[in-house]
Enzyme design. Structure first.
Site, mmCIF file in Angstrom:
data_model
loop_
_atom_site.group_PDB
_atom_site.id
_atom_site.type_symbol
_atom_site.label_atom_id
_atom_site.label_comp_id
_atom_site.label_asym_id
_atom_site.label_seq_id
_atom_site.Cartn_x
_atom_site.Cartn_y
_atom_site.Cartn_z
ATOM 1 N N SER A 156 -56.866 -15.293 37.293
ATOM 2 C CA SER A 156 -56.681 -15.994 38.575
ATOM 3 C C SER A 156 -55.256 -15.979 39.092
ATOM 4 O O SER A 156 -54.998 -16.482 40.190
ATOM 5 C CB SER A 156 -57.159 -17.440 38.436
ATOM 6 O OG SER A 156 -58.550 -17.477 38.203
ATOM 7 N N GLU B 74 0.796 -1.222 0.000
ATOM 8 C CA GLU B 74 0.000 0.000 0.000
ATOM 9 C C GLU B 74 0.832 1.277 0.000
ATOM 10 O O GLU B 74 0.396 2.294 -0.531
ATOM 11 C CB GLU B 74 -0.940 0.009 1.228
ATOM 12 C CG GLU B 74 -1.940 -1.132 1.263
ATOM 13 C CD GLU B 74 -2.837 -1.159 0.034
ATOM 14 O OE1 GLU B 74 -3.273 -0.073 -0.414
ATOM 15 O OE2 GLU B 74 -3.091 -2.266 -0.494
#
Length: 778
Positions: free
Chosen positions: A469, A191
């Site tokens: 319930s 690079e």
């Protein structure tokens, strides 16, 4: 004819001089203006460069981890299941265990090299282990380094999600001094060979790239320096234009002027874009190493580092998962360049080129795999952290989620809802479920709906539904706190009752079977969920007292003090119901539900811990008796179908709940190790066709039979005594009386009158004989 006048040479020279003077002034003005604009623009670029480079360079998302698995001798885990766990943690097979995160398997033995990991309470180093298994459990764990047996090993946890900023970027930050030399060398070779010698822009590199690319007939080398690539990734957009290239060059020069080469290189290593993980972009070599190879960067061999360098030129084009041949070809080119630059020997290059790519399967570590649970985690974190801190400071959040239980829950939801929809001929059933550890209140699994990946409405946290319930144990618990008035065998009336409202209206509750059962024992009324008996008890005790008990059980939501509260008309969320039953499961000691264990900063500093806390909020004796009755619910009441699939000796504790017109189906219950709360219904509030027993209970059974291994062991408080009672009349009996049962009572509250069976001669003989056997042979 008049003669033409001519300008004299002197006048002509003066005119030219004036024109030149005007032009010089104009040019100088333009030059000054241009210079001012140029300097101002360079100053602006300098400000942009310095502001971002010297400030917080990156927003690091918070990472969220599941509860780590801890293994030890006797832990119920087979070799096959442990291998599944290793694969889930992205371990890979390696005969030599050459790096962390590797294992090999031979029969009932697995050798593994664990990963080092920083937990909330300690740093755990990597261990090389040999683990032996039987058909059902671990039999031995040997540390291969010390040859000693290890009592317990904590595996590294699974990452289950992240909290991202607006830009969904992720990275694992690395320091230049801890970066492998091979990575730096690979980047220099391919690079930017002159990185340490140019000033941000390299004309030599541009010329070399043009020549190499011309000879190759394709683009094999770029002309941008590492500094220019950093500028492009860090500051600029992906737009392709001459103006962007000009900005890139100027900003590269500024960056080089302002900062050291090593600072620029370290920023590049962490910023460069190297792939895509779903909606999240993968930045930096630290994260890319884990994303592609499942290992930290420091543990990568040469060939894998070269494969990462190959991605710089085009992460999508050279994606090693989708384009293996391209990736290998580019990797080999990187290796060749490294050899030509003298970074590696020819032998190293040849050996590395022979190696295959060892890319792990796509992990989707950025995906929030359990959005329902993560919604709860984020909600709790927001109470103490700003949104910006959660999405940018790199926090590490350790949760209580057990991925094994969560996956089983999701699987059972998918199976059961399909079956129930066919049975009831209804569509669009939805559900919510929460599972906790009974002893600690840690939430180990949570489902916000039938779609396990749904990110919309989280029913577990936000669906406020009538609980039916499920409220009844609260009514009976409140009554039992007054043992001089109510005991487990007190006769209560299950007959019609009318309750006058404040505005003159009359409420006339009915039993589910539309029948009256007369006088029944207290425990029978709850075991069979009789509405009329419950209302009689609740009105006698007082609605305000029952609301207070509800608060003591951990429900902070205000409730209306109407008589219908006694039958569950006041709505709650599944999370609130879970907190309520968690206190019952904790024998009257409130344990706040927890989804988070600890939060640590990116540097390992412990920021917040969420310790186990407990305090007594309701009477333990009353709670014990209530839980005994809820065991009766499971034995002979509405929960009895559980024992068609689970061992009777588990002593399960639970309660069904059904709202009016079968709109809501609930079940809450616990075994020795887990508490689970299930809700089923429809989002449009239409009837689901399911009772608590036919709907939610069936999912509860399917889940609990897969995850639970411990029976319930209810330990009576010191002020509880077990008394023999004759069920025929509710009077004192003994074990020799036919049909006699033992019931728990608060000391001093049991009946004091004996049943006739106690004084019978046959009974006395049986009692004498039983006592003789106990005294002499037991």
């Amino acid at each position: 004819m008049p003669k033409k006048t001519r300008k004299s040479p002197v006048r002509k020279k003066k005119a030219i001089k004036r024109s030149m003077h005007w032009f010089k002034k104009w040019f100088l003005s333009v030059l000054i203006i241009f210079g001012f604009v140029f300097v101002s623009y360079i100053g602006y670029l300098d400000y942009i460069v310095r502001k971002q480079f010297e400030g917080k360079r990156w927003s690091i998302p918070a990472r969220v981890y599941a509860s780590p698995v801890e293994i030890y001798r006797g832990y119920r885990l087979t070799a096959e299941k442990f291998e599944d766990l290793l694969l889930q943690l992205h371990y890979r097979r390696d005969y030599h265990l050459s790096s962390e995160g590797t294992y090999n398997k031979k029969g009932q033995q697995i050798n593994v090299k664990t990963r080092g990991f920083i937990f909330w309470d300690k740093r755990q180093e990597s261990h090389q282990l040999r683990i032996n298994f039987s058909d059902v459990a671990i039999t031995k764990i040997i540390n291969l380094t010390s040859a000693k047996e290890m009592p317990i090993v904590r595996m590294d946890p699974e990452q289950i999600g992240s909290f991202y900023p607006t830009r969904k970027e992720d990275r694992v930050l690395i320091k230049l001094e801890k970066t492998p030399d091979a990575l730096i060398q690979g980047l220099m070779a391919t690079e930017d060979r002159d990185f340490y010698h140019h000033f941000g822009v390299s004309f030599k590199a541009i010329a070399r790239a043009l020549w190499v690319n011309f000879r190759a007939g394709s683009v094999v080398q770029g002309g941008s320096t590492i500094t220019q690539q950093l500028v492009k990734n860090f500051y600029l957009t992906a737009e392709r234009s001459l103006w962007r290239k000009v900005n890139e060059a100027f900003m590269a020069l500024i960056l080089e002027f302002r900062y050291q080469k090593d600072e620029i290189l370290e920023a590049y290593l962490n910023e460069i874009y190297l792939g895509q993980d779903g909606a999240s972009s993968v930045h930096g070599f630290g994260l890319a190493s884990e994303f592609y190879f499942g290992r930290p960067l420091l543990n990568l061999p040469l060939q894998d580092i070269a494969a990462l360098v190959a991605l710089v030129r085009g992460p999508s084009y050279y994606d090693p998962r989708r384009h293996v041949d391209r990736s290998v070809k580019r990797r080999n080119l990187v290796l060749t360049e490294m050899h030509q630059q003298g970074y590696i020997t020819k032998k190293q290059m040849q050996e590395a080129k022979k190696q295959k790519l060892r890319i792990i399967s796509r992990t989707h570590r950025s995906v929030n795999r359990y959005p329902g649970f993560l919604g709860l985690v984020k909600r709790q974190l927001r109470q103490e952290y700003r949104e910006d801190d959660l999405t940018s400071e790199g926090l590490r959040v350790f949760t209580t989620l057990d991925t094994r239980v969560q996956n089983i829950l999701e699987n059972k939801i998918s199976q059961k809802l399909k079956v129930l929809e066919k049975r009831t001929r209804t569509n669009d059933l939805e559900t919510a479920a929460i599972v906790t550890r009974r002893e600690s209140g840690e939430i180990v699994a949570l489902a916000g709906g039938r779609d396990p990946r749904g990110v919309g409405f989280n029913r577990a946290l936000d669906a406020v539904r009538p609980i039916g319930s499920l409220i009844k144990p609260v009514v009976y618990l409140t009554a039992l706190e007054y043992p001089d008035r109510y005991t487990i065998t007190t006769n209560v009336s299950d007959t019609a009752i009318e309750v006058k409202g404040r505005k003159g209206q009359t409420w006339k509750p009915k039993n589910y079977d539309n029948k009256e059962h007369g006088d029944v024992e207290f425990h029978t009324a709850l075991a069979h969920s009789y509405n009329l008996a419950t209302v009689h008890i609740g009105m006698d005790v007082g609605i305000a007292r029952i609301a207070k008990t509800l608060r003591n059980l951990g429900v902070s939501r205000p409730v209306n003090l109407y008589p219908s509260l006694l039958l569950g008309a006041s709505p709650l969320t599944p999370l609130e119901v879970t907190q309520m039953y968690q206190t019952l499961a904790g024998d009257g000691f409130a344990t706040p539900l927890r989804s988070i264990r600890a939060v640590i900063a990116a540097d390992g500093e412990r920021l917040q811990s969420y310790p186990y806390t407990v305090r007594q909020t309701v009477d333990p004796a009353a709670t014990y008796i209530t839980n005994r009755i809820l065991q009766e619910v499971m034995n002979e009441g509405t929960g009895r179908s559980a024992y068609l699939y689970m061992p009777k000796e588990f002593g399960l504790v639970g309660k069904t709940g059904t709202s009016n017109k079968l709109r809501d189906s609930w079940f809450a219950g616990f075994s020795g190790d887990y508490l689970s709360v299930i809700w089923m219904g429809r989002d449009d509030n239409k009837p689901s066709g399911l009772t608590g027993a036919s709907g939610a209970l069936q999912l509860w059974i399917a889940l609990m039979r897969k995850i639970s291994t411990q029976p319930v062991d209810l330990i009576p408080p010191d002020n509880i005594e077990m008394i023999w009672i004759d069920p025929a009349n509710g009077l004192l009996a003994n074990e020799a009386c036919d049909g006699a049962e033992r019931f728990p009572y608060v000391i001093g509250s049991a009946p004091d009158e004996e049943s006739l069976c106690v004084s019978q001669k046959v009974n006395r003989a049986k009692t004498w004989f039983n006592n003789f056997i106990k005294d002499n042979f037991q």
